[in-house]
Enzyme design. Structure first.
Site, PDB file in Angstrom:
ATOM      1  N   GLU A 250       8.179  -6.481  -1.524  1.00 35.36           N
ATOM      2  CA  GLU A 250       7.042  -7.193  -0.917  1.00 35.36           C
ATOM      3  C   GLU A 250       6.354  -6.445   0.226  1.00 35.36           C
ATOM      4  O   GLU A 250       6.454  -6.859   1.391  1.00 35.36           O
ATOM      5  CB  GLU A 250       7.481  -8.600  -0.482  1.00 35.36           C
ATOM      6  CG  GLU A 250       7.935  -9.416  -1.681  1.00 35.36           C
ATOM      7  CD  GLU A 250       8.100 -10.918  -1.399  1.00 35.36           C
ATOM      8  OE1 GLU A 250       7.779 -11.366  -0.291  1.00 35.36           O
ATOM      9  OE2 GLU A 250       8.544 -11.619  -2.323  1.00 35.36           O
ATOM     10  N   GLU A 353      11.931 -11.621  -8.557  1.00 31.48           N
ATOM     11  CA  GLU A 353      12.476 -12.512  -7.523  1.00 31.48           C
ATOM     12  C   GLU A 353      11.833 -13.891  -7.572  1.00 31.48           C
ATOM     13  O   GLU A 353      10.615 -14.018  -7.705  1.00 31.48           O
ATOM     14  CB  GLU A 353      12.268 -11.924  -6.123  1.00 31.48           C
ATOM     15  CG  GLU A 353      13.107 -12.635  -5.071  1.00 31.48           C
ATOM     16  CD  GLU A 353      12.785 -12.202  -3.648  1.00 31.48           C
ATOM     17  OE1 GLU A 353      12.841 -10.992  -3.360  1.00 31.48           O
ATOM     18  OE2 GLU A 353      12.470 -13.091  -2.832  1.00 31.48           O
TER      19      GLU A 353
END
Ligand code: NAG
Ligand code: NAG
Ligand code: NAG
Ligand code: NAG
Ligand code: NAG
Ligand code: NAG
Ligand code: NAG
Ligand code: NAG
Length: 507
Positions: A250, A353
């Site tokens: 991220e 995820e």
């Protein structure tokens, strides 16, 4: 008499072996968990091939069934129920695997159990009497689900040569032994990929693990690529090899005030880093075949950021696939994944995820919530119907508070551990992933399936052994009669039970 008596025992025992039952517990969250402890844990037998003309149906539902097995035969009769059409001739993406992440928190919670209960937990995920997880993510160093932030180098002064690089107590106690046990339980079917969260503070513009302006200093591009390589080498020394690696977890986080540690990348900088550093470093190493995955972030990067990276032909060549997370899926439609696939059909897309309980107003852990199980399985069905080659959960085991996490980012997990009682709870989310991971092995391909109603989503696969797997979510609070039609076999007539996950298998 004695013979007859043992026969009865044998029959009762046989049922126990087929599917050791769920020990349900209701915490008042509109659904139940299955309790596992030293003496008991529900299991599901390995899939066995049925002869042509027969099918097996596995049901889990809000009322309490867990991988409940039914059997039947195809019919040629004319039937009038709502129909799901399966077309094995129309094929889509190949499946890479399903699983979760070996975070420090996962290791802490699993290690907090007695060895018997710990083994039951690991078997529940990795053995052939469990979910048969096939693809897991391993953090390179710490994440927000560690007890503190850390890297693999001494941070008192810059160490660009990485002379101080060494694995940590966390690796030796919380990750490596559990990964080795998982590899063993899965009979080496489990594949792994690595992702980094935290870069050494001296590599970063903001001099911190987290926070805005978390970009890498340009002169640190090569040390950061070398850092990835060192990690792969050190894990290989522990007999753990990686199938893949992502460009980092991220990057968007490090452009915000989030406390979650991360490294930020503009598309130009990431292009340069992959082109000049990461790509050549890995491809020239003994890990030259590792799958490099870019993005590792939300759908809002798709496809524009991918376009900006793949402008560079080398970068497009270095990158094997794209990793996507689920956290803003309500705002960003799955069609973004399909457009990405259409532009770059040679690149796989992997969902790397997902977790629930992460919202500002959410209760982190909701024991037994059927709704959370439905959120998981509907995401998996949606993603796989839009070219995703697998789906990974986040922490595989958290405590009753949804931790530990050093920044208090508590969330939910498919398995919640109660160390005090030496027991753990399998949530509906666990079964949601299992309805895929157990039945859809690596190398399966998605095949065409139709859907008659948006509240009953469907997806289907053909396994490497030619078996067909149909996964159906019934979000209605009532039984729904359906017909599954496969021209090559005939029709299956069955009822989806109220609020259920169903996997149908036939060869
Ligand atoms: C099914 O319907 C078709 C067309 O309506 C008819 O020709 C056929 O005989 C029917 N088959 C059975 C087994 O009822
Ligand atoms: C699939 O292909 C086979 C062989 O080419 C053909 O006979 C069959 O009709 C096809 N099935 C469908 C549903 O298109
Ligand atoms: C880092 O290096 C300094 C200076 O060499 C040393 O005092 C310190 O103990 C080292 N810290 C770690 C965590 O190794
Ligand atoms: C798993 O461990 C057992 C016992 O240590 C060993 O016999 C077996 O070969 C191992 N299996 C794999 C696949 O490593
Ligand atoms: C790695 O595997 C080799 C060969 O099986 C074995 O001798 C060695 O002890 C293993 N190393 C570790 C750290 O497990
Ligand atoms: C390997 O390194 C050399 C020299 O740095 C570079 O020219 C070459 O492109 C690299 N090979 C790959 C496959 O990246
Ligand atoms: C965990 O176990 C303790 C000790 O048995 C018990 O008091 C507590 O209620 C349990 N927590 C949950 C969520 O069941
Ligand atoms: C489905 O449920 C209906 C109503 O309960 C029942 O009549 C029917 O036999 C069931 N069908 C199957 C295939 O089990």
């Amino acid at each position: 008499m004695k013979v007859a008596f043992s026969l009865v025992l044998c029959l009762i025992g046989f049922h126990g072996i087929l599917a050791s039952d769920c020990l349900p517990r209701d915490y008042g969250n509109d659904g139940t968990v299955c309790v596992c402890n030293t003496d008991h844990c529900d299991t599901v037998t390995p899939v066995e091939q049925e002869s042509e003309g027969n099918y097996i149906i596995y049901t889990s539902n809000k009322a309490g069934l867990r991988f409940n097995i039914g059997r039947g035969t195809f019919t040629q009769n004319n039937l009038t129920a709502e129909t799901i059409n399966i077309d094995q001739n129309t094929t889509y993406q190949e499946i890479l695997g399903w699983g979760g992440a070996f975070t420090d928190a996962t290791g802490i919670n699993i290690n907090s159990l007695s060895s018997e209960t710990r083994t039951r937990l690991l078997r529940s995920y990795f053995s052939n009497e469990g979910l048969e997880y096939s693809l897991c993510r391993v953090p390179i160093g710490g994440t927000d689900f560690s007890t503190h932030g850390y890297t693999y180098v001494n941070e008192t002064e810059p160490d660009v040569e990485l002379n101080t690089f060494s694995l940590r107590t966390e690796d030796y106690q919380l990750k490596i032994p559990l990964i080795q046990a998982a590899l063993n339980l899965s009979e080496n079917n489990l594949k792994l990929f690595a992702s980094a969260w935290i870069a050494p503070t001296w590599m970063k513009l903001n001099g911190q693990y987290a926070g805005t302006l978390g970009y890498l200093k340009t002169e640190m591009y090569q040390p950061w690529a070398n850092y990835f390589l060192k990690f792969l080498e050190q894990y290989r020394n522990q007999n753990i090899t990686f199938w893949g690696i992502t460009t980092g977890n991220e990057p968007s986080l490090a452009t915000t005030t989030s406390d979650i540690p991360s490294v930020a990348w503009t598309s130009t900088e990431m292009l340069n880093w992959i082109n000049n550093n990461l790509g050549p470093t890995l491809r020239n190493s003994t890990f030259s075949n590792i799958a490099i995955m870019a993005i590792d972030d939300q759908r809002f990067f798709y496809p524009w950021y991918v376009d900006l990276l793949f402008i560079n032909a080398n970068v497009r060549n270095y990158v094997n696939g794209l990793a996507v997370h689920w956290y803003w899926d309500e705002e960003f439609p799955p069609s973004l994944l399909t457009s990405t696939h259409n532009e770059y059909p040679e690149k796989f897309i992997l969902a790397t995820e997902a977790c629930l309980g992460d919202g500002d107003n959410d209760v982190p852990v909701l024991l037994g919530s059927w709704a959370r199980g439905e959120r998981y399985i509907s995401s998996i069905i949606e993603d796989t119907n839009h070219w995703t080659s697998g789906w990974l959960d986040w922490n595989m085991a958290l405590d009753e508070t949804g931790g530990p996490t050093y920044i208090n980012n508590n969330v939910d997990s498919p398995i919640i551990v109660n160390a005090t009682a030496d027991e753990f709870y399998k949530q509906p989310m666990y079964y949601a992933i299992g309805h895929f991971s157990k039945f859809v092995p690596r190398g399966s391909v998605r095949i065409s399936s139709t859907q008659f109603s948006s509240d009953i989503p469907v997806t289907a696969f053909r396994r490497p052994d030619s078996g067909v797997v149909v996964v159906i979510l019934n979000q209605r609070n009532e039984d729904v009669p359906i017909v599954i039609m496969d021209e090559s076999r005939g029709k299956i007539s069955t009822n989806l039970t109220a609020s259920s996950f169903t996997t149908v298998l036939y060869w």
